[in-house]
Design an enzyme around this catalytic site. Structure first.
Site, PDB file in Angstrom:
ATOM      1  N   THR A 168      11.672   7.815 -24.801  1.00 28.61           N
ATOM      2  CA  THR A 168      11.754   7.649 -26.254  1.00 28.61           C
ATOM      3  C   THR A 168      10.892   8.786 -26.796  1.00 28.61           C
ATOM      4  OG1 THR A 168      11.700   5.242 -26.007  1.00 28.61           O
ATOM      5  CG2 THR A 168      11.203   6.050 -28.169  1.00 28.61           C
ATOM      6  N   VAL A 183      20.993  -3.189 -28.057  1.00 29.79           N
ATOM      7  CA  VAL A 183      20.224  -2.682 -29.190  1.00 29.79           C
ATOM      8  C   VAL A 183      18.800  -2.370 -28.748  1.00 29.79           C
ATOM      9  CG1 VAL A 183      19.336  -3.240 -31.488  1.00 29.79           C
ATOM     10  CG2 VAL A 183      21.671  -3.880 -30.863  1.00 29.79           C
ATOM     11  N   ASP A 195      14.706  -1.230 -29.227  1.00 30.45           N
ATOM     12  CA  ASP A 195      13.572  -1.561 -30.106  1.00 30.45           C
ATOM     13  C   ASP A 195      13.270  -0.436 -31.095  1.00 30.45           C
ATOM     14  OD1 ASP A 195      12.664  -0.158 -27.561  1.00 30.45           O
ATOM     15  OD2 ASP A 195      10.957   0.143 -28.904  1.00 30.45           O
ATOM     16  N   THR A 234       7.094   3.014 -26.981  1.00 28.88           N
ATOM     17  CA  THR A 234       8.032   3.546 -25.994  1.00 28.88           C
ATOM     18  C   THR A 234       7.950   2.691 -24.738  1.00 28.88           C
ATOM     19  OG1 THR A 234       8.563   5.455 -24.609  1.00 28.88           O
ATOM     20  CG2 THR A 234       6.275   5.235 -25.247  1.00 28.88           C
ATOM     21  N   GLY A 289      12.609  -1.569 -23.997  1.00 30.62           N
ATOM     22  CA  GLY A 289      12.816  -2.114 -25.330  1.00 30.62           C
ATOM     23  C   GLY A 289      12.738  -3.623 -25.375  1.00 30.62           C
TER      24      GLY A 289
HETATM   25  N1  GLY Z   1      12.316   1.930 -25.923  1.00 25.34           N
HETATM   26  C1  GLY Z   1      13.599   2.465 -25.829  1.00 25.34           C
HETATM   27  C2  GLY Z   1      14.625   1.490 -25.458  1.00 25.34           C
HETATM   28  O1  GLY Z   1      14.375   0.564 -24.697  1.00 25.34           O
HETATM   29  O2  GLY Z   1      15.721   1.605 -25.917  1.00 25.34           O
END
Ligand code: GLY
Length: 323
Positions: free
Chosen positions: A179, A208, A210, A228, A231
């Protein structure tokens, strides 16, 4: 120094996850992160507002194919790239973002456009329709390395939890989480946060992230945080909003990071976060092996790359508060 001038602060990240491939990998990531700091921090010294600086930082990180956002995003299970990004202006406490947007270069720019829209978070087809309305040219964010990574993973029937935290020549053999994120305190004392991602990699269509939720990116007048890592874990801890609200309720940034990361550790979470408060403290924390972050505290540039296993949270306390 002008009255009311605040020392600007900047912290950025390029993901968190398993260790990089040796010193060469770390040096390359450090160079990429420092190049962004060296372009964005002078803008803040020249008076740029927090939101503008966050957007510029995110654009630069999205354009660097090393990171899992914009160009260089990981591929989902069907071989397509779908990106998510959000922007939160702490001064107005306003959140906007896109979820699973495709065929564009800079998802953070759509999040920026949506700041002044009645409908502030758009998903897949809505984002595509907006791109058409705005006449944004078609862009393919895929890279050879990410395609190779996907092909290799497909042969193994997608047994990895996530794609590599950064794109490395020797494809990563362990799971990582990528991320990008930027958190800013500007010279007028305003805070903002932005986060952008290609997702976990190899995920189901429609999953989806985070990164376009207050769980992964949140800011108000007291603090701003970008997350990061996995998610699902970030959502279950509601990490960014959790830290910011703790600070709003009177906890120091340092204690809010410590408490939130202790709780996360006890639940076996795998992620990292960066943050700044209105007093200019900079903080970062991780439960993953590495957090790829760098910052400018007004005096020096520093980074978290040498901090492998061990450190849960750390804070760069401002030398003096300037009012
Ligand atoms: N933190 C990025 C995701 O899991 O999409």
């Amino acid at each position: 120094m002008q009255m009311g001038w605040v020392q600007p602060k900047l912290i950025i990240h390029g993901g968190a996850g398993s260790a990089l491939k040796g010193q060469k990998g770390a040096d390359a990531v450090r160079r990429s992160l420092y190049a962004v700091i060296e372009e964005v921090y002078p803008l803040l010294q020249q008076g740029a507002d927090a939101k503008t600086a966050v957007i510029r930082g995110c654009q630069l990180l999205e354009d660097d194919p090393r990171f899992n956002a914009g160009t260089g995003s990981v591929l989902q299970s069907d071989g397509q790239i779908r990106m998510s990004a959000s922007l939160m202006d702490g001064d107005r406490q306003r959140f906007s973002g896109v979820i699973n947007a495709a065929r564009l270069k800079n998802p953070i720019e759509l999040a920026d456009f949506l700041q002044n829209s009645d409908d502030r978070v758009l998903s897949d087809i809505g984002a595509l329709e907006l791109l058409r309305e705005l006449q944004v040219p078609y862009y393919d964010p895929s890279t050879k390395l990410r395609l190779q990574e996907w092909m290799l993973e497909r042969e193994g029937n997608f047994d990895k939890a996530m794609a590599g935290v950064v794109a490395e020549q020797e494809l990563v053999s362990e799971a990582g989480r990528g991320t990008i994120g930027v958190v800013v305190l500007d010279s007028a004392g305003r805070l903002a946060a932005g986060t952008s991602t290609g997702g976990k990699g190899f995920e189901r269509i429609g999953r989806v992230s985070d990164s376009a939720m207050p769980a992964g990116n949140y800011a108000n007048r007291y603090a701003a945080v970008s997350c990061t890592g996995i998610g699902e874990h970030i959502i279950e801890e509601c990490l960014a909003a959790r830290i910011v609200i703790r600070v709003s309720d009177g906890m120091s940034l340092s204690t809010a990071f410590d408490k939130s990361f202790q709780e996360a550790q006890s639940r076996d979470r795998d992620f990292g976060a960066i943050g700044i408060d209105a007093n200019g403290s900079i903080a970062w924390g991780k439960t993953s092996q590495v957090l790829l972050a760098a910052y400018h505290d007004g005096e020096k540039i520093g980074d978290t790359l040498g901090m492998d296993l061990g450190c849960l949270t750390q804070v760069d306390i401002p030398a003096a508060k300037v009012n």
